[in-house]
Design an enzyme around this catalytic site. Structure first.
Site, PDB file in Angstrom:
ATOM      1  N   CYS A   1      -8.690  -0.849  -0.007  1.00  0.00           N
ATOM      2  CA  CYS A   1      -9.843  -1.437  -0.681  1.00  0.00           C
ATOM      3  C   CYS A   1     -10.533  -2.428   0.256  1.00  0.00           C
ATOM      4  O   CYS A   1     -10.024  -2.769   1.328  1.00  0.00           O
ATOM      5  CB  CYS A   1      -9.399  -2.134  -1.974  1.00  0.00           C
ATOM      6  SG  CYS A   1      -8.527  -3.699  -1.727  1.00  0.00           S
TER       7      CYS A   1
ATOM      8  N   ASN B   1       2.121  -2.031  -4.405  1.00  0.00           N
ATOM      9  CA  ASN B   1       1.200  -2.753  -5.273  1.00  0.00           C
ATOM     10  C   ASN B   1       1.959  -3.384  -6.436  1.00  0.00           C
ATOM     11  O   ASN B   1       2.960  -2.846  -6.923  1.00  0.00           O
ATOM     12  CB  ASN B   1       0.057  -1.851  -5.762  1.00  0.00           C
ATOM     13  CG  ASN B   1       0.503  -0.616  -6.510  1.00  0.00           C
ATOM     14  OD1 ASN B   1       1.429   0.080  -6.092  1.00  0.00           O
ATOM     15  ND2 ASN B   1      -0.159  -0.312  -7.612  1.00  0.00           N
TER      16      ASN B   1
ATOM     17  N   CYS C   1      -2.402  -5.683  -3.760  1.00  0.00           N
ATOM     18  CA  CYS C   1      -2.295  -4.352  -3.169  1.00  0.00           C
ATOM     19  C   CYS C   1      -1.100  -4.244  -2.230  1.00  0.00           C
ATOM     20  O   CYS C   1      -0.600  -5.247  -1.708  1.00  0.00           O
ATOM     21  CB  CYS C   1      -3.566  -4.027  -2.386  1.00  0.00           C
ATOM     22  SG  CYS C   1      -5.056  -3.967  -3.408  1.00  0.00           S
TER      23      CYS C   1
ATOM     24  N   CYS D   1      -8.448  -5.569   1.148  1.00  0.00           N
ATOM     25  CA  CYS D   1      -7.390  -5.257   2.119  1.00  0.00           C
ATOM     26  C   CYS D   1      -7.963  -5.023   3.508  1.00  0.00           C
ATOM     27  O   CYS D   1      -7.368  -5.426   4.507  1.00  0.00           O
ATOM     28  CB  CYS D   1      -6.575  -4.053   1.662  1.00  0.00           C
ATOM     29  SG  CYS D   1      -5.482  -4.460   0.275  1.00  0.00           S
TER      30      CYS D   1
ATOM     31  N   GLU E   1       0.836  -4.911 -10.019  1.00  0.00           N
ATOM     32  CA  GLU E   1      -0.238  -5.119 -10.978  1.00  0.00           C
ATOM     33  C   GLU E   1       0.081  -6.292 -11.897  1.00  0.00           C
ATOM     34  O   GLU E   1       1.221  -6.721 -12.007  1.00  0.00           O
ATOM     35  CB  GLU E   1      -0.455  -3.853 -11.819  1.00  0.00           C
ATOM     36  CG  GLU E   1      -0.954  -2.683 -11.015  1.00  0.00           C
ATOM     37  CD  GLU E   1      -1.137  -1.424 -11.834  1.00  0.00           C
ATOM     38  OE1 GLU E   1      -1.708  -0.472 -11.281  1.00  0.00           O
ATOM     39  OE2 GLU E   1      -0.717  -1.363 -13.013  1.00  0.00           O
TER      40      GLU E   1
ATOM     41  N   GLU F   1      -0.917  -3.083   0.819  1.00  0.00           N
ATOM     42  CA  GLU F   1      -1.204  -3.495   2.187  1.00  0.00           C
ATOM     43  C   GLU F   1      -1.054  -5.011   2.351  1.00  0.00           C
ATOM     44  O   GLU F   1      -0.442  -5.495   3.302  1.00  0.00           O
ATOM     45  CB  GLU F   1      -2.629  -3.095   2.604  1.00  0.00           C
ATOM     46  CG  GLU F   1      -2.898  -1.613   2.518  1.00  0.00           C
ATOM     47  CD  GLU F   1      -3.468  -1.184   1.173  1.00  0.00           C
ATOM     48  OE1 GLU F   1      -2.909  -1.552   0.105  1.00  0.00           O
ATOM     49  OE2 GLU F   1      -4.484  -0.457   1.173  1.00  0.00           O
TER      50      GLU F   1
END
Length: 133
Positions: A87, A42, A53, A90, A44, A55
């Site tokens: 999430c 990830n 993210c 994703c 941010e 993934e």
């Protein structure tokens, strides 16, 4: 590639996460149908909506390298006692690259593992067939 190796790769790449706001370092390893493995963590951003993210980073790496891909398996590592699933964003991106047949394995710092599929995580997903008249 063995599932245990994918889990180790996901855990290792989580160390590279850019997570200064949440300190929640997530790693992902994906296996494509061509047999290649890609990892992502990830990243941010101060503007939280711009966070990417793990993934999606792994999938972007695969597409950047191979072009057209089909996913066989997605592994997600989170630094938690219970595994966390991808999430919603994703989940939608994962299903784009081989539909409901994709295996999803979620692992964490304990021995607990969640083995599932994108079909179970995202039933009735929006897909290319929805564009056909």
């Amino acid at each position: 590639m063995e599932l245990s190796e994918l889990k180790e790769k996901a855990k290792e790449v989580a160390k590279n996460a850019h997570a200064p706001y949440s300190s929640f370092r997530v790693g992902s390893a994906i296996l494509t149908r061509s047999g290649n493995v890609y990892v992502g963590c990830n990243v941010e951003n101060t503007s939280y909506g711009l966070t990417t993210c793990a993934e999606r980073n792994a999938i972007a790496s695969a597409v950047s390298t191979e072009g057209k891909i089909e996913l066989e398996c997605v592994v997600v590592y989170t630094p938690t006692e219970k595994p966390a699933t991808p999430c919603g964003v994703c989940r939608q991106v994962i299903q784009e690259f081989n539909g409901s047949d994709i295996k999803v394995h979620c692992c964490c710092d304990s021995d607990e593992v969640l083995d599932t599929s994108i079909k179970k995580l995202l039933p009735e997903a929006f897909n290319l067939d929805d564009f056909k008249k």
